[in-house]
Motif scaffolding. Sequence first.
Motif, PDB file in Angstrom:
ATOM      1  N   ALA A 138       0.845  -1.194   0.000  1.00 57.74           N
ATOM      2  CA  ALA A 138       0.000   0.000   0.000  1.00 57.74           C
ATOM      3  C   ALA A 138       0.875   1.238   0.000  1.00 57.74           C
ATOM      4  O   ALA A 138       2.070   1.176   0.313  1.00 57.74           O
ATOM      5  CB  ALA A 138      -0.915   0.002   1.223  1.00 57.74           C
ATOM      6  N   SER A 139       0.252   2.374  -0.331  1.00 55.10           N
ATOM      7  CA  SER A 139       0.974   3.644  -0.294  1.00 55.10           C
ATOM      8  C   SER A 139       0.373   4.614   0.728  1.00 55.10           C
ATOM      9  O   SER A 139       0.877   5.719   0.889  1.00 55.10           O
ATOM     10  CB  SER A 139       0.975   4.302  -1.680  1.00 55.10           C
ATOM     11  OG  SER A 139      -0.346   4.627  -2.087  1.00 55.10           O
ATOM     12  N   THR A 140      -0.698   4.211   1.392  1.00 55.70           N
ATOM     13  CA  THR A 140      -1.269   5.007   2.480  1.00 55.70           C
ATOM     14  C   THR A 140      -1.492   4.093   3.675  1.00 55.70           C
ATOM     15  O   THR A 140      -1.966   2.960   3.530  1.00 55.70           O
ATOM     16  CB  THR A 140      -2.603   5.666   2.087  1.00 55.70           C
ATOM     17  OG1 THR A 140      -3.558   4.648   1.762  1.00 55.70           O
ATOM     18  CG2 THR A 140      -2.435   6.583   0.896  1.00 55.70           C
ATOM     19  N   ALA A 188       5.498   5.978  -2.651  1.00 59.06           N
ATOM     20  CA  ALA A 188       4.818   5.509  -3.860  1.00 59.06           C
ATOM     21  C   ALA A 188       3.594   6.362  -4.179  1.00 59.06           C
ATOM     22  O   ALA A 188       3.192   6.465  -5.345  1.00 59.06           O
ATOM     23  CB  ALA A 188       4.413   4.047  -3.705  1.00 59.06           C
ATOM     24  N   ALA A 189       3.006   6.992  -3.156  1.00 61.18           N
ATOM     25  CA  ALA A 189       1.805   7.797  -3.372  1.00 61.18           C
ATOM     26  C   ALA A 189       2.092   9.052  -4.172  1.00 61.18           C
ATOM     27  O   ALA A 189       1.195   9.593  -4.833  1.00 61.18           O
ATOM     28  CB  ALA A 189       1.168   8.159  -2.027  1.00 61.18           C
ATOM     29  N   ALA A 227       8.250   4.413 -11.277  1.00 59.37           N
ATOM     30  CA  ALA A 227       8.758   4.891  -9.989  1.00 59.37           C
ATOM     31  C   ALA A 227       7.920   4.341  -8.843  1.00 59.37           C
ATOM     32  O   ALA A 227       8.446   3.958  -7.793  1.00 59.37           O
ATOM     33  CB  ALA A 227       8.760   6.417  -9.972  1.00 59.37           C
ATOM     34  N   THR A 228       6.603   4.304  -9.039  1.00 61.70           N
ATOM     35  CA  THR A 228       5.723   3.725  -8.015  1.00 61.70           C
ATOM     36  C   THR A 228       6.114   2.283  -7.738  1.00 61.70           C
ATOM     37  O   THR A 228       6.214   1.846  -6.579  1.00 61.70           O
ATOM     38  CB  THR A 228       4.256   3.782  -8.485  1.00 61.70           C
ATOM     39  OG1 THR A 228       3.886   5.135  -8.710  1.00 61.70           O
ATOM     40  CG2 THR A 228       3.330   3.163  -7.445  1.00 61.70           C
ATOM     41  N   TYR A 257      -6.726   0.782  -5.442  1.00 64.28           N
ATOM     42  CA  TYR A 257      -6.916   0.879  -6.888  1.00 64.28           C
ATOM     43  C   TYR A 257      -5.909   1.832  -7.515  1.00 64.28           C
ATOM     44  O   TYR A 257      -5.494   1.646  -8.660  1.00 64.28           O
ATOM     45  CB  TYR A 257      -8.337   1.368  -7.192  1.00 64.28           C
ATOM     46  CG  TYR A 257      -9.405   0.299  -7.110  1.00 64.28           C
ATOM     47  CD1 TYR A 257      -9.224  -0.845  -6.340  1.00 64.28           C
ATOM     48  CD2 TYR A 257     -10.594   0.438  -7.792  1.00 64.28           C
ATOM     49  CE1 TYR A 257     -10.202  -1.819  -6.262  1.00 64.28           C
ATOM     50  CE2 TYR A 257     -11.593  -0.530  -7.722  1.00 64.28           C
ATOM     51  CZ  TYR A 257     -11.391  -1.656  -6.953  1.00 64.28           C
ATOM     52  OH  TYR A 257     -12.358  -2.623  -6.886  1.00 64.28           O
ATOM     53  N   SER A 258      -5.503   2.844  -6.772  1.00 66.21           N
ATOM     54  CA  SER A 258      -4.590   3.851  -7.336  1.00 66.21           C
ATOM     55  C   SER A 258      -3.229   3.262  -7.704  1.00 66.21           C
ATOM     56  O   SER A 258      -2.475   3.873  -8.473  1.00 66.21           O
ATOM     57  CB  SER A 258      -4.394   4.995  -6.342  1.00 66.21           C
ATOM     58  OG  SER A 258      -3.851   4.517  -5.119  1.00 66.21           O
TER      59      SER A 258
END
Length: 240
Positions: free
Chosen positions: A120-122, A156-157, A164-165, A189-190
């Motif tokens: 995850a990024s968050t 990543a966010a 890059a992510t 989803y992002s």
Amino acid sequence: MNEPRPLVAMIHAVPTGARIAQEAFAREFPQATVWNLLDDRLLDDARDAGGLTDALRRRMLRLIEHVMDGGAQGLLLTCSSYGEVVDTARARWDVPVLKSDEAMFSAALAGPYRRMAVVASTAPAVPAALAQLEALVPTVRPDRPVDIVTALSEEAATAGDPGATARHLADALHAAGGSDADVVLLAQYSLTPARDALAALVGVPVLDGAGAAAQELRGLLVPAPAPGEGQAATAAAVTR
């Protein structure tokens, strides 16, 4: 004669999730007619309230009732924060209703994977995804062990491109001790645009929620051809 196109509704909380889900359905379930509803205050109001309130649950149920009255034959809620409302909707309507990542987690648990990594990024996405995955284990995979590792990369966010992510997620996965995972699950989803690049970096399958949901609804709403039906149609076309 054209086959009828199943009407699938999707309720979104953020425009990015809406775009990614539409792309997934265009790729995995092109037979569907997609109906999108966006309420871009759903997440902000839940954050301001400190979580889901009875008023917010009723609001989501009104949106679901709207699409059901409109003839939706399937529904996907792309916002994981409102996933608990799905259980209420299933009791009220005899139509397939999916939580955002439910199909992805079910597919992973039904597969051959022993060690799974959730990325995850968050930060809030990690416990939400872990809770969904662990809740499915007793029903989908009661007789086989599963080892779950989580990795968070807030960098990543804000990465500038999918490559890059993917690199940030791969670094986080390595730091969390998940480099030996058999499969990687995207908790948001992002992150879907980085799926293929991440798979190339880690060398194992990477699953995304929107694509898995589209595949599951396609299986539920599009009848499989009867045995021999495809061959018969081909033979008929040749003899004409």
